[in-house]
Scaffold this motif. Structure first.
Motif, short mmCIF file in Angstrom:
data_model
loop_
_atom_site.label_atom_id
_atom_site.label_comp_id
_atom_site.label_asym_id
_atom_site.label_seq_id
_atom_site.Cartn_x
_atom_site.Cartn_y
_atom_site.Cartn_z
N SER A 8 -6.24 -2.10 3.08
CA SER A 8 -4.84 -2.51 2.98
C SER A 8 -4.53 -3.54 4.06
O SER A 8 -4.91 -3.36 5.22
CB SER A 8 -3.90 -1.30 3.08
N TYR A 52 6.20 -2.70 1.15
CA TYR A 52 4.92 -2.78 1.84
C TYR A 52 5.04 -3.12 3.33
O TYR A 52 4.19 -2.73 4.12
CB TYR A 52 4.03 -3.83 1.17
N LYS A 112 5.75 3.02 4.15
CA LYS A 112 5.23 1.85 3.45
C LYS A 112 4.02 2.20 2.58
O LYS A 112 3.18 3.02 2.95
CB LYS A 112 4.85 0.75 4.45
N LEU A 152 -0.77 -2.03 0.72
CA LEU A 152 -0.96 -3.20 -0.11
C LEU A 152 -2.41 -3.64 0.09
O LEU A 152 -2.76 -4.16 1.14
CB LEU A 152 0.00 -4.32 0.30
N GLU A 181 -0.25 -0.65 -8.39
CA GLU A 181 -0.31 0.55 -7.57
C GLU A 181 -0.98 1.72 -8.28
O GLU A 181 -1.27 2.73 -7.64
CB GLU A 181 1.08 0.94 -7.09
#
Length: 116
Positions: free
Chosen positions: A37, A72, A92, A95, A115
């Motif tokens: 991420s 995010y 969050k 991402l 997602e």
């Protein structure tokens, strides 16, 4: 940067990885995969995140109509409204590089699909 052997070898992913390296820097010590991420693992936040997403939008002609930066990233600078966490905006969501890559392949940001 160390890249996971499972990363697809495509022009789009190579360009994405180069862009990430230029914009946010990729750790020499972490192995980068599609599950990495950019917000939680690589620490991309605020104005860096905003600039990165704008650059992605331009370079890959990515449609970001469904993209919600607050989902995010914490806001850049001092946001007086952030003290009151809006529903669903406190913690969050990761991402990942895989999400970015898939959005590039699709040509648009689809939060629900990316997602999943």
């Amino acid at each position: 940067m160390k890249l996971a052997s499972t990363l697809p070898d495509t022009p789009a992913l190579r360009e994405l990885m180069q862009l990430l390296h230029e914009e946010i820097g990729l750790s020499e010590h972490k192995t980068i995969s599609l599950k990495t991420s950019i917000n939680l693992d690589l620490g991309c936040t605020g104005s860096d995140a905003q600039h990165l997403m704008e650059t992605l939008e331009e370079r890959f002609e990515l449609e970001l109509a469904d993209y919600d930066a607050y989902r995010y990233f914490h806001p850049a600078g001092n946001d007086p409204h952030f003290k009151r966490n809006a529903k669903g905006r406190g913690n969050k969501v990761p991402l990942t590089i895989g999400m970015l890559y898939e959005a590039i392949r699709l040509g648009h940001w689809d939060t629900q699909a990316l997602e999943a």
